[in-house]
Structures are given as structure tokens and as C-alpha cells.
Design an enzyme around this catalytic site. Sequence first.
Site, PDB file in Angstrom:
ATOM      1  CE  LYS A   1     -10.391   1.495   6.372  1.00  0.00           C
ATOM      2  NZ  LYS A   1      -9.162   0.852   5.869  1.00  0.00           N
TER       3      LYS A   1
ATOM      4  CB  ALA B   1     -14.784   3.369  -1.736  1.00  0.00           C
TER       5      ALA B   1
ATOM      6  CB  ILE C   1      -2.682  10.793   8.384  1.00  0.00           C
ATOM      7  CG1 ILE C   1      -2.525  10.354   9.843  1.00  0.00           C
ATOM      8  CG2 ILE C   1      -1.316  11.111   7.774  1.00  0.00           C
ATOM      9  CD1 ILE C   1      -1.720   9.068  10.019  1.00  0.00           C
TER      10      ILE C   1
ATOM     11  CG  ASP D   1      -5.415  -4.378  -9.320  1.00  0.00           C
ATOM     12  OD1 ASP D   1      -6.139  -4.485  -8.304  1.00  0.00           O
ATOM     13  OD2 ASP D   1      -5.804  -3.830 -10.364  1.00  0.00           O
ATOM     14  CB  VAL D   2      -5.620  -6.269  -3.584  1.00  0.00           C
ATOM     15  CG1 VAL D   2      -4.259  -6.066  -2.933  1.00  0.00           C
ATOM     16  CG2 VAL D   2      -6.465  -5.000  -3.523  1.00  0.00           C
TER      17      VAL D   2
ATOM     18  CB  THR E   1      -2.593   9.908   2.743  1.00  0.00           C
ATOM     19  OG1 THR E   1      -3.973   9.521   2.760  1.00  0.00           O
ATOM     20  CG2 THR E   1      -1.986   9.671   4.114  1.00  0.00           C
TER      21      THR E   1
ATOM     22  N   GLY F   1       0.767  -1.244   0.000  1.00  0.00           N
ATOM     23  CA  GLY F   1       0.000   0.000   0.000  1.00  0.00           C
ATOM     24  C   GLY F   1       0.797   1.292   0.000  1.00  0.00           C
TER      25      GLY F   1
ATOM     26  CB  SER G   1       1.593   5.906   1.495  1.00  0.00           C
ATOM     27  OG  SER G   1       1.139   6.143   0.188  1.00  0.00           O
ATOM     28  CB  ILE G   2      -0.650   5.236   6.509  1.00  0.00           C
ATOM     29  CG1 ILE G   2      -1.439   6.526   6.828  1.00  0.00           C
ATOM     30  CG2 ILE G   2      -0.461   4.395   7.774  1.00  0.00           C
ATOM     31  CD1 ILE G   2      -2.852   6.307   7.337  1.00  0.00           C
TER      32      ILE G   2
ATOM     33  CE1 TYR H   1     -13.239   6.316   5.603  1.00  0.00           C
ATOM     34  CE2 TYR H   1     -14.266   4.706   7.053  1.00  0.00           C
ATOM     35  CZ  TYR H   1     -13.195   5.120   6.282  1.00  0.00           C
ATOM     36  OH  TYR H   1     -12.077   4.331   6.188  1.00  0.00           O
TER      37      TYR H   1
HETATM   38  P1  NAD Z   1      -2.799   6.039   0.350  1.00  0.00           P
HETATM   39  O1  NAD Z   1      -3.618   6.477  -0.815  1.00  0.00           O
HETATM   40  O2  NAD Z   1      -1.418   6.482   0.418  1.00  0.00           O
HETATM   41  O3  NAD Z   1      -2.846   4.446   0.489  1.00  0.00           O
HETATM   42  C1  NAD Z   1      -3.897   3.665  -0.008  1.00  0.00           C
HETATM   43  C2  NAD Z   1      -3.249   2.574  -0.832  1.00  0.00           C
HETATM   44  O4  NAD Z   1      -4.230   1.655  -1.327  1.00  0.00           O
HETATM   45  C3  NAD Z   1      -2.501   3.132  -2.063  1.00  0.00           C
HETATM   46  O5  NAD Z   1      -1.177   2.705  -2.052  1.00  0.00           O
HETATM   47  C4  NAD Z   1      -3.263   2.533  -3.211  1.00  0.00           C
HETATM   48  O6  NAD Z   1      -2.450   2.252  -4.347  1.00  0.00           O
HETATM   49  C5  NAD Z   1      -3.764   1.245  -2.578  1.00  0.00           C
HETATM   50  N1  NAD Z   1      -4.778   0.585  -3.387  1.00  0.00           N
HETATM   51  C6  NAD Z   1      -6.015   1.044  -3.755  1.00  0.00           C
HETATM   52  N2  NAD Z   1      -6.599   0.153  -4.594  1.00  0.00           N
HETATM   53  C7  NAD Z   1      -5.719  -0.892  -4.732  1.00  0.00           C
HETATM   54  C8  NAD Z   1      -5.728  -2.098  -5.472  1.00  0.00           C
HETATM   55  N3  NAD Z   1      -6.767  -2.450  -6.256  1.00  0.00           N
HETATM   56  N4  NAD Z   1      -4.655  -2.938  -5.374  1.00  0.00           N
HETATM   57  C9  NAD Z   1      -3.592  -2.593  -4.618  1.00  0.00           C
HETATM   58  N5  NAD Z   1      -3.510  -1.461  -3.907  1.00  0.00           N
HETATM   59  C10 NAD Z   1      -4.571  -0.628  -3.972  1.00  0.00           C
HETATM   60  O7  NAD Z   1      -3.657   6.524   1.619  1.00  0.00           O
HETATM   61  P2  NAD Z   1      -3.485   6.143   3.170  1.00  0.00           P
HETATM   62  O8  NAD Z   1      -4.241   7.195   3.883  1.00  0.00           O
HETATM   63  O9  NAD Z   1      -2.062   5.881   3.479  1.00  0.00           O
HETATM   64  O10 NAD Z   1      -4.347   4.784   3.295  1.00  0.00           O
HETATM   65  C11 NAD Z   1      -3.803   3.597   3.833  1.00  0.00           C
HETATM   66  C12 NAD Z   1      -4.777   2.949   4.786  1.00  0.00           C
HETATM   67  O11 NAD Z   1      -4.959   3.793   5.904  1.00  0.00           O
HETATM   68  C13 NAD Z   1      -6.174   2.709   4.204  1.00  0.00           C
HETATM   69  O12 NAD Z   1      -6.622   1.449   4.625  1.00  0.00           O
HETATM   70  C14 NAD Z   1      -7.001   3.805   4.841  1.00  0.00           C
HETATM   71  O13 NAD Z   1      -8.355   3.416   4.947  1.00  0.00           O
HETATM   72  C15 NAD Z   1      -6.334   3.873   6.197  1.00  0.00           C
HETATM   73  N6  NAD Z   1      -6.593   5.080   6.990  1.00  0.00           N
HETATM   74  C16 NAD Z   1      -6.281   6.316   6.495  1.00  0.00           C
HETATM   75  C17 NAD Z   1      -6.501   7.442   7.284  1.00  0.00           C
HETATM   76  C18 NAD Z   1      -6.170   8.830   6.768  1.00  0.00           C
HETATM   77  O14 NAD Z   1      -6.691   9.794   7.333  1.00  0.00           O
HETATM   78  N7  NAD Z   1      -5.305   8.971   5.760  1.00  0.00           N
HETATM   79  C19 NAD Z   1      -7.022   7.306   8.578  1.00  0.00           C
HETATM   80  C20 NAD Z   1      -7.333   6.025   9.055  1.00  0.00           C
HETATM   81  C21 NAD Z   1      -7.111   4.914   8.245  1.00  0.00           C
HETATM   82  C1  IMJ Z   2     -12.665   9.365   3.583  1.00  0.00           C
HETATM   83  C2  IMJ Z   2     -13.949   9.728   3.199  1.00  0.00           C
HETATM   84  C3  IMJ Z   2     -14.773  10.511   3.985  1.00  0.00           C
HETATM   85  C4  IMJ Z   2     -14.323  10.954   5.217  1.00  0.00           C
HETATM   86  C5  IMJ Z   2     -13.032  10.595   5.619  1.00  0.00           C
HETATM   87  C6  IMJ Z   2     -12.197   9.810   4.799  1.00  0.00           C
HETATM   88  N1  IMJ Z   2     -12.314  10.872   6.760  1.00  0.00           N
HETATM   89  C7  IMJ Z   2     -11.086  10.302   6.699  1.00  0.00           C
HETATM   90  C8  IMJ Z   2     -10.962   9.646   5.475  1.00  0.00           C
HETATM   91  C9  IMJ Z   2     -12.833  11.698   7.862  1.00  0.00           C
HETATM   92  C10 IMJ Z   2     -10.053  10.374   7.754  1.00  0.00           C
HETATM   93  C11 IMJ Z   2      -9.763   8.873   4.977  1.00  0.00           C
HETATM   94  N2  IMJ Z   2      -9.882   7.418   5.270  1.00  0.00           N
HETATM   95  C12 IMJ Z   2      -9.900   7.017   6.657  1.00  0.00           C
HETATM   96  C13 IMJ Z   2     -10.021   6.436   4.293  1.00  0.00           C
HETATM   97  O1  IMJ Z   2     -10.105   5.270   4.637  1.00  0.00           O
HETATM   98  C14 IMJ Z   2     -10.080   6.770   2.861  1.00  0.00           C
HETATM   99  C15 IMJ Z   2     -10.371   5.829   1.928  1.00  0.00           C
HETATM  100  C16 IMJ Z   2     -10.589   6.101   0.533  1.00  0.00           C
HETATM  101  C17 IMJ Z   2     -10.393   7.342  -0.049  1.00  0.00           C
HETATM  102  C18 IMJ Z   2     -10.659   7.524  -1.414  1.00  0.00           C
HETATM  103  C19 IMJ Z   2     -10.527   8.862  -2.085  1.00  0.00           C
HETATM  104  C20 IMJ Z   2     -10.446   8.796  -3.572  1.00  0.00           C
HETATM  105  C21 IMJ Z   2     -11.169   7.656  -4.199  1.00  0.00           C
HETATM  106  N3  IMJ Z   2     -11.411   6.531  -3.504  1.00  0.00           N
HETATM  107  C22 IMJ Z   2     -11.105   6.410  -2.158  1.00  0.00           C
HETATM  108  N4  IMJ Z   2     -11.291   5.206  -1.568  1.00  0.00           N
HETATM  109  C23 IMJ Z   2     -11.031   5.063  -0.256  1.00  0.00           C
HETATM  110  O2  IMJ Z   2     -11.522   7.739  -5.400  1.00  0.00           O
END
Ligand code: NAD
Ligand code: IMJ
Length: 260
Positions: free
Chosen positions: A166, A98, A195, A67-68, A197, A13, A19-20, A159
Site C-alpha cells: 500500500k 496477498a 469494513i 485477472d490483473v 468484506t 474489483g 465489496s467496497i 498487515y
Molecule cells: P473484496 O475482496 O471485496 O475486493 C478485493 C477485490 O480484489 C476482489 O474483487 C478480488 O476479486 C480482487 N482481486 C484479487 N486478486 C485479483 C486479480 N488477480 N485480478 C483481479 N482482481 C483481483 O475486498 P475489499 O475490502 O472490497 O477490497 C477492495 C480494496 O479495498 C482493496 O484494495 C483493499 O486493500 C482495500 N481496503 C479494504 C479495507 C477493508 O477493511 N475491507 C480497508 C481499507 C482498504
Molecule cells: C488485512 C490483514 C491484516 C489486517 C488487516 C487487513 N486489517 C484490515 C485488513 C486491519 C482492515 C483488510 N485490508 C485493508 C486489506 O487490504 C486486505 C487485503 C487482503 C486480504 C486477503 C485475505 C485473504 C487472502 N488474501 C488477501 N489479500 C489481501 O488470501
Amino acid sequence: MLDLKGRKALVMGVANESSIAWGIAQSLAEGGAELALSFLPDARGRSERRVRRLADTLGCGLCLPCDVREDGDIEALFEALGREWGGLDALVHSIAGARSEDLVGEFTGVSREGFALAHDISVYSLIAAAHGGRSLMQGSDGSIVTITYLGSQRAIPNYNVMGVAKAALESAVRYLAAELGPAGTRVNAVSPGPIETLSSSVIAGFSEILGATAERAPLRRNVTARQVGNAVAFLCSDLAAGITGQVLYVDGGYHITAGM
Ligand code: NAD
Ligand code: IMJ
């Protein structure tokens, strides 16, 4: 002392330096782990070049496309790890996806396809990866960690379908922990606060969400990808030998608060 020397860890990821998963890779490398990264390939090879450049800075030679949504990609990933490493100690899943139209407005408007896609990318992928890595992790006190969000427990605006995904992800953590525990593999989730990203910055009003979260969180600040990475490194280490099936919040305490 946190010590991951001699441990082999796959991080799935990493998209870019925010990215996290990248924060996690850095923390695991700091703990002494040997790393492999998997990334979502694109037709032009841009993500591969970006991820390879990042991997090089950690001396990580294994960057593998996956690609998962493709069973063949997941099989090929674990075949390659079997060939290169012969075993695996840690598997980190930091992937969600999503349709953007399903992350805004009314939850009831989600389509069957949008619902299935979110669950395929964000939940099934963890189960498929655990299945693919299962035999490689056997007998190594392995650790699987995924990244979840508070939207699994609370109805957070917009969300929507990701919240449902989730919740399923956290349930999958418990079922995987129950099944893989007898082979010594632990399975946990880390739940970060917001965070900035690629996956969050496109959300409307995200900077306001960051501000409001920092204000209400007991620690009065937001968390960083490295703080998440450090918690993941802990869960991958022997320090967490007694922990499985758990969701560990790394959110400055935000989830314990109530708004009034
Ligand atoms: P990010 O976009 O950097 O990471 C998401 C990753 O998912 C990307 O590397 C993307 O390529 C990968 N991905 C999406 N579709 C895919 C597919 N078909 N095959 C393989 N990889 C695929 O964003 P992030 O914020 O680092 O997200 C990482 C995780 O952290 C996610 O599970 C997200 O829900 C979770 N998360 C994010 C936040 C936030 O605020 N950013 C908060 C809590 C949890
Ligand atoms: C995502 C949507 C709505 C509210 C949200 C988020 N909040 C946070 C996020 C409050 C923190 C980020 N998050 C936790 C995620 O898991 C995001 C997942 C995600 C984001 C996108 C954006 C662009 C896209 N598809 C995505 N699919 C998953 O096309």
C-alpha cells in the site's frame, strides 16, 4: 452539485455485494455515471454470474473478466472499452491480493514469491490499468482512483506485506498524477477504515478490530462502503477538479488519533 451524467466509469474489483467496489459502483450510478465492471474470473463462472446479477440492478451491461496478473486480460479489457465506449472518464481500482500466510505472524518471514505476488496484484495492476486506460481518458478530464489503507503509514499487526504494497501504491498514485496531469487526468487514493468484506472478514480478530476502531475514531463509528463510494464519486466529479496526487482518508478520523 455532484453530477456524473454522461461520464463513463470502469470499476475494477467487485467480488460480491459487500465489496467496497460495489459501494463505489452504487455511488457512481447514483451520480448518473454509465458503468462497466471488471471481475476476477474463476473456472466455474461463479463470480461472473454473481457480478452480472449485481450489475443488472444498476442497469450496467458491461461486465468484463480481468485477472490483473495477466497482461492479456488487461489489454483485452481496455480494447473492449474502446470498442464499446470509445472513451473513458473514470477508472476505479479496488483490488488487493496477498497470500493468506503473509497476512499473519512475522513480517520477516515473507517469501520472495509472496512479496512479488502482493505487489503484482495490489500495485502493478494500478500502473498497468492506468497505462491501458491512458489513451481512452485523454482529453476527457479523466479521474483515476484507487483504494489504500492506513497500514501503508503505520505498522498495523498482521498487515505486513500488504502495508509495504500500500505504501508503494500511494507512491504510484503520486508518480501517475505527475505524469498524467498534463493530459488532464487526475489520480488519487481513498483510504477507508476497516469494513467487513471478503478480504477482511477472514482476518483473525477482525470484529475486535472493528469495535476498537469505532471506539477510538473521532466520529465513534465505522465507515460503510457507500461512504467510501461517495468520496470516490466526489473525486471522479468536477467538484474535485483541483485535486490530484492525494490520499483522502474516509475513516471517521481514526488516522489522526494517537493511542495512549
Ligand atoms: P473484496 O475482496 O471485496 O475486493 C478485493 C477485490 O480484489 C476482489 O474483487 C478480488 O476479486 C480482487 N482481486 C484479487 N486478486 C485479483 C486479480 N488477480 N485480478 C483481479 N482482481 C483481483 O475486498 P475489499 O475490502 O472490497 O477490497 C477492495 C480494496 O479495498 C482493496 O484494495 C483493499 O486493500 C482495500 N481496503 C479494504 C479495507 C477493508 O477493511 N475491507 C480497508 C481499507 C482498504
Ligand atoms: C488485512 C490483514 C491484516 C489486517 C488487516 C487487513 N486489517 C484490515 C485488513 C486491519 C482492515 C483488510 N485490508 C485493508 C486489506 O487490504 C486486505 C487485503 C487482503 C486480504 C486477503 C485475505 C485473504 C487472502 N488474501 C488477501 N489479500 C489481501 O488470501
